[in-house]
Design a protein around this motif. Structure first.
Motif, PDB file in Angstrom:
ATOM      1  N   TYR A   1     -29.570  24.750 -20.177  1.00  0.00           N
ATOM      2  CA  TYR A   1     -28.817  23.732 -19.443  1.00  0.00           C
ATOM      3  C   TYR A   1     -28.807  22.385 -20.154  1.00  0.00           C
ATOM      4  CZ  TYR A   1     -30.752  27.130 -16.097  1.00  0.00           C
ATOM      5  OH  TYR A   1     -31.195  28.268 -15.491  1.00  0.00           O
ATOM      6  N   ASP A   2     -29.627  22.277 -21.202  1.00  0.00           N
ATOM      7  CA  ASP A   2     -29.735  20.961 -21.847  1.00  0.00           C
ATOM      8  C   ASP A   2     -29.937  21.111 -23.348  1.00  0.00           C
ATOM      9  OD1 ASP A   2     -32.837  20.098 -22.556  1.00  0.00           O
ATOM     10  OD2 ASP A   2     -32.632  21.789 -21.205  1.00  0.00           O
ATOM     11  N   GLN A   3     -29.804  19.992 -24.020  1.00  0.00           N
ATOM     12  CA  GLN A   3     -29.793  19.935 -25.474  1.00  0.00           C
ATOM     13  C   GLN A   3     -31.036  20.534 -26.138  1.00  0.00           C
ATOM     14  OE1 GLN A   3     -29.372  16.314 -28.745  1.00  0.00           O
ATOM     15  NE2 GLN A   3     -29.542  15.814 -26.602  1.00  0.00           N
TER      16      GLN A   3
ATOM     17  N   THR B   1     -20.697  19.785 -16.393  1.00  0.00           N
ATOM     18  CA  THR B   1     -21.622  18.838 -17.036  1.00  0.00           C
ATOM     19  C   THR B   1     -22.610  19.580 -17.939  1.00  0.00           C
ATOM     20  OG1 THR B   1     -21.439  17.338 -15.165  1.00  0.00           O
ATOM     21  CG2 THR B   1     -23.373  17.065 -16.574  1.00  0.00           C
ATOM     22  N   PHE B   2     -23.235  20.628 -17.394  1.00  0.00           N
ATOM     23  CA  PHE B   2     -24.296  21.293 -18.161  1.00  0.00           C
ATOM     24  C   PHE B   2     -23.717  22.219 -19.240  1.00  0.00           C
ATOM     25  CE2 PHE B   2     -26.477  19.785 -14.381  1.00  0.00           C
ATOM     26  CZ  PHE B   2     -27.595  19.199 -14.948  1.00  0.00           C
TER      27      PHE B   2
ATOM     28  N   ALA C   1     -23.114  19.961 -22.118  1.00  0.00           N
ATOM     29  CA  ALA C   1     -24.360  19.572 -22.799  1.00  0.00           C
ATOM     30  C   ALA C   1     -24.809  20.656 -23.771  1.00  0.00           C
ATOM     31  CB  ALA C   1     -25.455  19.300 -21.764  1.00  0.00           C
TER      32      ALA C   1
ATOM     33  N   ARG D   1     -22.342  21.150 -26.826  1.00  0.00           N
ATOM     34  CA  ARG D   1     -22.452  20.114 -27.861  1.00  0.00           C
ATOM     35  C   ARG D   1     -23.717  20.272 -28.695  1.00  0.00           C
ATOM     36  NH1 ARG D   1     -20.238  17.199 -23.582  1.00  0.00           N
ATOM     37  NH2 ARG D   1     -22.248  16.569 -22.769  1.00  0.00           N
ATOM     38  N   SER D   2     -24.647  21.115 -28.230  1.00  0.00           N
ATOM     39  CA  SER D   2     -25.972  21.172 -28.847  1.00  0.00           C
ATOM     40  C   SER D   2     -26.183  22.353 -29.773  1.00  0.00           C
ATOM     41  CB  SER D   2     -27.046  21.217 -27.754  1.00  0.00           C
ATOM     42  OG  SER D   2     -26.842  20.155 -26.847  1.00  0.00           O
TER      43      SER D   2
END
Ligand code: KIV
Length: 275
Positions: A36-38, A78-79, A82, A85-86
């Protein structure tokens, strides 16, 4: 997993749906984790995880809800953005949130297009023959689909809680039929959640598309776990979960050491301070 960009570049080879299909055909299991995140996504890419799922479980694991039915389409955008992009290499799958596809095929396509714009390469939705028209419309719009059968968390209320599905012979036959319907509608892969190992082995043998299990035994073509469960951060200890680290305890230890050093004025020291 052998995967080639075909570009001759030095970038790690991109995983695409055809590589999961090839893995099934070669009998080579592959792994998927939620992300869910970078920083977690980058760690999973570096570890060689073939597919990342921006699951609607973000609602329960990150946002503090008690059910994925609370996860919104905006949360998913949103997630998904994220994670997209990572990382580059893993196949990026995103969930269609509860309420974004049940109304019909056009609703599904509308929301899936936005997920693709945010970076998803494939969308996942829960259900069988009842959502076959949605799956057909998505595939027709050029959006690859991952199905999800067995325990389907968005239907937690209708299913009366988190329960293994397909235990009785009739229910098992029904699950096989639903999986075939999802494949027939055009899905490229399917998640099987909380399904007896014998039933998921049967589905995996009958389907030509890859199955990805979570609490569905060892015969599935791939496996998926919620990353905070896999890393021992969530503290969730369901029978099907194996915690490969104890990140929760390690994080608490680090925060506690920081807290103590601040209280003792041991941090920041001269080496952390400017002249
Ligand atoms: O949202 C999620 O994390 C999922 C997995 C349980 C497969 O759908």
């Amino acid at each position: 997993m052998a995967a080639s960009t075909g570009s001759g570049s030095a970038r790690p080879a991109k995983i695409r749906i055809r590589h999961l299909q090839q893995a099934k055909e070669a009998g080579r299991p592959f792994s998927m984790l939620t992300a869910y995140d970078q920083f977690s996504a980058r760690a999973f890419e570096a570890a060689g995880i073939e597919a990342l799922l921006v699951g609607d479980s973000v609602g329960t694991t990150v946002l503090g809800h008690s059910s994925t039915t609370a996860t919104t389409h905006q949360d998913m955008l949103t997630f998904t953005g994220a994670v997209a992009r990572s990382v580059h290499r893993p196949l990026l799958v995103a969930d269609l949130a509860f309420g974004t596809y049940e109304a019909g095929p056009m609703d599904a396509v509308h929301h899936a297009v936005e997920l693709v714009r945010a970076g998803a390469e494939m969308v996942k939705l829960e259900g069988g023959s009842a959502i076959a028209p949605q799956i057909r419309a998505l595939v027709g719009a050029g959006i690859p689909v991952m199905g999800h059968l067995g325990f389907t968390p968005q239907s937690v209320n209708a299913l009366s809680g988190h329960r293994v599905q397909g235990r009785q012979a009739e229910a098992a036959d029904q699950l096989v039929a639903e999986a075939l319907a999802v494949q027939e509608a055009g899905a490229s892969a399917i998640v099987l959640e909380l399904v007896p190992a014998e039933v998921s082995a049967r589905i995996t043998a009958e389907l030509t598309i890859p199955t990805i299990g979570i609490g569905a035994g060892p015969s599935c073509d791939g496996q998926v776990l919620v990353w905070q469960d896999m890393a021992g951060l969530s503290g969730f200890a369901g029978k099907f979960v194996k915690a490969y680290a104890q990140l929760g305890a390690e994080l608490e230890r680090a925060a506690s050491a920081y807290h103590d050093e601040v209280a003792e004025r041991a941090y920041p020291g001269p080496e952390h301070s400017f002249e």
